[in-house]
Scaffold this motif. Structure first.
Motif, PDB file in Angstrom:
ATOM      1  N   GLU A   1      -3.449   7.856  13.694  1.00 16.31           N
ATOM      2  CA  GLU A   1      -3.375   6.967  12.532  1.00 16.31           C
ATOM      3  C   GLU A   1      -3.307   7.764  11.239  1.00 16.31           C
ATOM      4  OE1 GLU A   1      -6.008   3.519  10.248  1.00 16.31           O
ATOM      5  OE2 GLU A   1      -6.403   3.985  12.351  1.00 16.31           O
ATOM      6  N   ARG A   2      -4.086   8.819  11.153  1.00 17.98           N
ATOM      7  CA  ARG A   2      -4.057   9.639   9.945  1.00 17.98           C
ATOM      8  C   ARG A   2      -2.670  10.248   9.721  1.00 17.98           C
ATOM      9  NH1 ARG A   2      -7.978  12.255  11.236  1.00 17.98           N
ATOM     10  NH2 ARG A   2      -7.032  14.106  12.166  1.00 17.98           N
ATOM     11  N   LEU A   3      -2.079  10.753  10.797  1.00 13.71           N
ATOM     12  CA  LEU A   3      -0.741  11.329  10.676  1.00 13.71           C
ATOM     13  C   LEU A   3       0.288  10.267  10.322  1.00 13.71           C
ATOM     14  CD1 LEU A   3      -0.721  13.795  13.717  1.00 13.71           C
ATOM     15  CD2 LEU A   3      -0.875  14.363  11.283  1.00 13.71           C
ATOM     16  N   ALA A   4       0.165   9.075  10.913  1.00 11.66           N
ATOM     17  CA  ALA A   4       1.113   7.995  10.626  1.00 11.66           C
ATOM     18  C   ALA A   4       1.023   7.555   9.168  1.00 11.66           C
ATOM     19  CB  ALA A   4       0.845   6.808  11.550  1.00 11.66           C
ATOM     20  N   ARG A   5      -0.203   7.474   8.649  1.00 13.43           N
ATOM     21  CA  ARG A   5      -0.369   7.081   7.242  1.00 13.43           C
ATOM     22  C   ARG A   5       0.187   8.163   6.318  1.00 13.43           C
ATOM     23  NH1 ARG A   5      -3.558   2.693   6.154  1.00 13.43           N
ATOM     24  NH2 ARG A   5      -4.778   1.815   7.899  1.00 13.43           N
ATOM     25  N   GLU A   6      -0.030   9.417   6.672  1.00 14.38           N
ATOM     26  CA  GLU A   6       0.514  10.501   5.856  1.00 14.38           C
ATOM     27  C   GLU A   6       2.043  10.481   5.887  1.00 14.38           C
ATOM     28  OE1 GLU A   6      -1.225  13.991   7.497  1.00 14.38           O
ATOM     29  OE2 GLU A   6      -3.209  13.669   6.579  1.00 14.38           O
ATOM     30  N   ARG A   7       2.602  10.233   7.070  1.00 13.00           N
ATOM     31  CA  ARG A   7       4.056  10.177   7.182  1.00 13.00           C
ATOM     32  C   ARG A   7       4.626   9.004   6.394  1.00 13.00           C
ATOM     33  NH1 ARG A   7       6.717   7.575  11.130  1.00 13.00           N
ATOM     34  NH2 ARG A   7       4.848   7.512  12.433  1.00 13.00           N
TER      35      ARG A   7
ATOM     36  N   LEU B   1       7.399  -7.718   8.504  1.00 12.96           N
ATOM     37  CA  LEU B   1       7.583  -7.236   9.871  1.00 12.96           C
ATOM     38  C   LEU B   1       7.298  -5.744   9.951  1.00 12.96           C
ATOM     39  CD1 LEU B   1      10.894  -9.103  10.823  1.00 12.96           C
ATOM     40  CD2 LEU B   1       8.525  -9.882  11.064  1.00 12.96           C
ATOM     41  N   VAL B   2       6.626  -5.341  11.008  1.00  9.06           N
ATOM     42  CA  VAL B   2       6.363  -3.918  11.260  1.00  9.06           C
ATOM     43  C   VAL B   2       7.015  -3.549  12.582  1.00  9.06           C
ATOM     44  CG1 VAL B   2       4.306  -3.571   9.870  1.00  9.06           C
ATOM     45  CG2 VAL B   2       4.088  -4.628  12.104  1.00  9.06           C
ATOM     46  N   PHE B   3       7.523  -2.311  12.654  1.00  4.29           N
ATOM     47  CA  PHE B   3       8.364  -1.901  13.770  1.00  4.29           C
ATOM     48  C   PHE B   3       7.860  -0.601  14.389  1.00  4.29           C
ATOM     49  CE2 PHE B   3      10.812  -4.293  10.730  1.00  4.29           C
ATOM     50  CZ  PHE B   3      11.608  -5.147  11.482  1.00  4.29           C
ATOM     51  N   TRP B   4       8.168  -0.430  15.676  1.00  7.32           N
ATOM     52  CA  TRP B   4       7.860   0.801  16.390  1.00  7.32           C
ATOM     53  C   TRP B   4       9.106   1.261  17.132  1.00  7.32           C
ATOM     54  CZ3 TRP B   4       4.528  -3.094  15.535  1.00  7.32           C
ATOM     55  CH2 TRP B   4       3.252  -2.781  15.056  1.00  7.32           C
TER      56      TRP B   4
ATOM     57  N   ALA C   1      -5.286  -5.608  16.114  1.00  6.29           N
ATOM     58  CA  ALA C   1      -5.317  -4.662  14.988  1.00  6.29           C
ATOM     59  C   ALA C   1      -3.963  -3.978  14.830  1.00  6.29           C
ATOM     60  CB  ALA C   1      -6.409  -3.624  15.205  1.00  6.29           C
ATOM     61  N   MET C   2      -3.604  -3.706  13.598  1.00  9.80           N
ATOM     62  CA  MET C   2      -2.388  -2.962  13.295  1.00  9.80           C
ATOM     63  C   MET C   2      -2.460  -1.582  13.962  1.00  9.80           C
ATOM     64  SD  MET C   2       0.470  -2.604  11.564  1.00  9.80           S
ATOM     65  CE  MET C   2       1.489  -1.300  10.849  1.00  9.80           C
ATOM     66  N   ARG C   3      -1.375  -1.180  14.616  1.00 13.57           N
ATOM     67  CA  ARG C   3      -1.340   0.112  15.300  1.00 13.57           C
ATOM     68  C   ARG C   3      -0.651   1.164  14.432  1.00 13.57           C
ATOM     69  NH1 ARG C   3      -0.119  -3.426  19.208  1.00 13.57           N
ATOM     70  NH2 ARG C   3       2.111  -3.010  19.085  1.00 13.57           N
ATOM     71  N   TRP C   4      -1.426   2.094  13.965  1.00 15.59           N
ATOM     72  CA  TRP C   4      -0.886   3.229  13.215  1.00 15.59           C
ATOM     73  C   TRP C   4      -0.780   4.395  14.194  1.00 15.59           C
ATOM     74  CZ3 TRP C   4       0.325   2.879   7.976  1.00 15.59           C
ATOM     75  CH2 TRP C   4      -0.092   1.714   7.330  1.00 15.59           C
ATOM     76  N   ASP C   5       0.401   4.644  14.691  1.00 18.53           N
ATOM     77  CA  ASP C   5       0.575   5.722  15.657  1.00 18.53           C
ATOM     78  C   ASP C   5       1.895   6.441  15.400  1.00 18.53           C
ATOM     79  OD1 ASP C   5       2.605   4.090  16.764  1.00 18.53           O
ATOM     80  OD2 ASP C   5       1.203   3.166  18.158  1.00 18.53           O
TER      81      ASP C   5
ATOM     82  N   LEU D   1       5.228   4.366  14.954  1.00 25.83           N
ATOM     83  CA  LEU D   1       5.387   3.416  13.870  1.00 25.83           C
ATOM     84  C   LEU D   1       6.536   3.852  12.955  1.00 25.83           C
ATOM     85  CD1 LEU D   1       4.235   0.896  12.410  1.00 25.83           C
ATOM     86  CD2 LEU D   1       2.761   2.460  11.122  1.00 25.83           C
ATOM     87  N   MET D   2       7.484   2.945  12.712  1.00 25.77           N
ATOM     88  CA  MET D   2       8.608   3.264  11.844  1.00 25.77           C
ATOM     89  C   MET D   2       8.092   3.435  10.401  1.00 25.77           C
ATOM     90  SD  MET D   2      11.159   3.491  13.870  1.00 25.77           S
ATOM     91  CE  MET D   2      12.683   3.421  12.922  1.00 25.77           C
ATOM     92  N   PRO D   3       8.777   4.253   9.582  1.00 28.47           N
ATOM     93  CA  PRO D   3       8.241   4.602   8.257  1.00 28.47           C
ATOM     94  C   PRO D   3       8.253   3.468   7.253  1.00 28.47           C
ATOM     95  CG  PRO D   3      10.433   5.517   8.558  1.00 28.47           C
ATOM     96  CD  PRO D   3      10.018   4.981   9.893  1.00 28.47           C
ATOM     97  N   TYR D   4       9.009   2.413   7.504  1.00 22.82           N
ATOM     98  CA  TYR D   4       9.072   1.290   6.576  1.00 22.82           C
ATOM     99  C   TYR D   4       8.781  -0.013   7.295  1.00 22.82           C
ATOM    100  CZ  TYR D   4      11.764   4.850   4.138  1.00 22.82           C
ATOM    101  OH  TYR D   4      12.184   6.036   3.579  1.00 22.82           O
ATOM    102  N   ALA D   5       8.191  -0.940   6.565  1.00 27.45           N
ATOM    103  CA  ALA D   5       8.078  -2.306   7.054  1.00 27.45           C
ATOM    104  C   ALA D   5       9.288  -3.078   6.538  1.00 27.45           C
ATOM    105  CB  ALA D   5       6.779  -2.930   6.566  1.00 27.45           C
ATOM    106  N   GLY D   6       9.406  -4.341   6.978  1.00 31.31           N
ATOM    107  CA  GLY D   6      10.548  -5.146   6.561  1.00 31.31           C
ATOM    108  C   GLY D   6      10.115  -6.498   6.018  1.00 31.31           C
ATOM    109  N   ARG D   7      10.778  -6.937   4.953  1.00 30.24           N
ATOM    110  CA  ARG D   7      10.486  -8.245   4.352  1.00 30.24           C
ATOM    111  C   ARG D   7      11.722  -9.142   4.471  1.00 30.24           C
ATOM    112  NH1 ARG D   7       7.242  -7.733  -0.930  1.00 30.24           N
ATOM    113  NH2 ARG D   7       5.704  -7.276   0.689  1.00 30.24           N
TER     114      ARG D   7
END
Length: 481
Positions: A260-266, A428-431, A467-471, A474-480
């Motif tokens: 999760e830490r790496l995903a948030r940093e990315r 929307l969140v994507f993986w 729970a939201m999965r930060w891994d 996880l794609m770098p952008y969400a979608g609206r």
């Protein structure tokens, strides 16, 4: 664990005492004096006990690694099945499009056949009347009496009119026949293409089912191996299976936190370097021909037609940096250096795509999705009794009044890219397997707020709030939408 050769009772007792002594020493404690023996342990006994501790520690470490690998194997199996399912979804989309094309082509072909048949009947009728009436004077009378001049028209004029009418009917029949034959060919090819797409969809479904079966087998095998490892771990560490289960859960939690830490940093790094132009660029100062058309998704590739002739000499050095969307209109010679960045072929960066929904519609999509909790996951399903991941998201937003594409990959390409730090309910969140490639997307979920998502997860797991999965996937952008 280490094994020892058969020895005398005294030697065995000394070896056991040595093991306790060395183990206590390595653990930071002291030897137990209550079981003292007049014969001290030999150096071989001490070395053997020390090696036994080392071997046990190494065995535990190896089993910990193996447990982590089992989890990775399960994840890889699920991801492979998701990728196969996405291919099946795309095949279904292609089949639906081919079916619509074939249906429309068949409708046009049937209409053309009907027109050709009507023109053929008219031509046959004229030929029959001409043959029966010796030139068609009586049949042509109905055209002439409409003007009340039948008695004044000569036979030659009547024959000429019959000939003209027959000629027009023949031309019409020929034209309608050509159109009918052409559209029939189009319909035939469309139907054939539909069959190809149907076969592709069936093949994709079979591949998905095979991959899912392999994933299920891998998970079952990993589960058995996990139980065996837990027993071995408990024995090696002189604990219980329950303690080892808790310890493994703790280790997995640590791995998840690191991911999760790496995903948030990315994600934070991805926000720093936006790639695409704004969705709704400001109109140029020279007012284009169609000022009322915002064209958010096509503006970068369709510059106003009048701009190149208006300011060829004004500020050519600033236009590309201050208004990248108008660079092709003000500095035609520098446009090639900026055009390739809008949008990238990978699906676009921050700000690419388009959004039509409001915050209220996003919340409505979440509320609708929550009414489907507990329903099973089925590949290609779009309700009402079952859903797959993109089937749930597309139906949820459709219920909120916004139509979005069917597959998770197409949804990622379509929607407005926003930072993961600006999520609101309904986004929307994507993986996917590659965060830089939109074609690798395999899963999508709806953000529900409070770091939670609503998703149709995978076969065997009902639609849920989790729970939201930060891994790492996880794609770098969400979608609206």
């Amino acid at each position: 664990m280490a094994s020892y050769p058969r020895a005398s009772r005294g030697a065995a007792r000394r070896r056991f005492l040595a093991l306790l002594t060395v183990t206590a020493f390595l653990a930071g404690g002291t030897a137990l004096p209550a079981m003292a023996d007049p014969t001290p342990p030999s150096q071989d006994d001490v070395d053997a006990a020390r090696q036994s501790v080392v071997d046990a520690a190494a065995s535990v470490a190896a089993m910990d690694v193996e447990m982590a690998m089992l989890t990775a194997t399960q994840d890889a199996a699920f991801n492979a099945a998701a990728a196969a399912g996405e291919a099946y979804n795309q095949a279904i989309v292609d089949l639906d499009a081919a079916t619509a094309t074939a249906t429309a082509a068949q409708t046009r072909s049937d209409a053309a056949k009907l027109r050709a048949e009507e023109s053929r009947k008219l031509l046959v009728g004229l030929a029959r009347d001409t043959s029966r009436n010796g030139g068609g004077l009586e049949q042509i009378g109905m055209y002439l009496t409409a003007d009340g001049v039948s008695d004044a028209v000569s036979t030659a004029n009547a024959m000429e009119l019959v000939g003209s009418k027959a000629d027009k009917a023949a031309q019409q029949f020929q034209a309608d026949s050509v159109v009918s034959a052409t559209l029939e060919g189009v319909a035939t090819r469309a139907v054939a293409d539909q069959q190809v797409k149907k076969d592709a969809a069936n093949t994709a479904l079979e591949a998905t089912q095979t991959t899912q079966a392999a994933a299920d087998k891998a998970v079952a095998t990993a589960s058995v191996n996990r139980e065996s490892l837990l027993i071995r771990l408990a024995a090696a560490r002189s604990t219980s299976i329950e303690v080892e289960q808790a310890r493994q859960q703790g280790l997995q939690a640590e791995r998840d936190q690191a991911a999760e830490r790496l995903a948030r940093e990315r994600a934070a790094a991805a926000v720093v370097v936006p790639v695409a132009a704004p969705v709704a660029p400001a109109p140029p100062a020279t007012k284009p021909v169609t000022p009322t058309d915002p064209a958010p998704t096509t503006a970068p590739v369709t510059p106003p037609p009048t701009a190149p002739t208006t300011p060829p000499t004004t500020a050519p050095t600033t236009a590309p940096t201050t208004a990248p969307t108008t660079a092709p209109t003000t500095a035609p010679t520098t446009a090639p250096t900026t055009a390739p960045t809008t949008p990238p072929v990978t699906g676009g960066g921050l700000g690419s795509g388009s959004s039509r929904g409001s915050a209220a519609q996003g919340q409505a999509a979440v509320d609708w999705a929550k009414t489907k909790l507990g329903l099973p996951y089925v590949w290609g399903a779009t309700g009402p009794a079952a859903y797959d991941c993109s089937g749930l998201t597309s139906r949820a937003w459709s219920a909120a009044g916004v139509s979005i594409n069917r597959t998770s990959r197409d949804q990622y390409k379509q929607v407005l890219k926003i930072s993961l730090g600006s999520l609101r309910p309904g986004d929307l969140v994507f993986w996917g397997d590659n965060p830089n490639d939109s074609s690798s997307v395999t899963h999508v979920a709806i953000y529900a707020g409070n770091n939670q998502i609503v998703e149709a997860a995978q076969p065997g797991i009902a639609s849920r709030v989790t729970a939201m999965r930060w891994d790492s996937r996880l794609m770098p952008y969400a979608g609206r939408p």
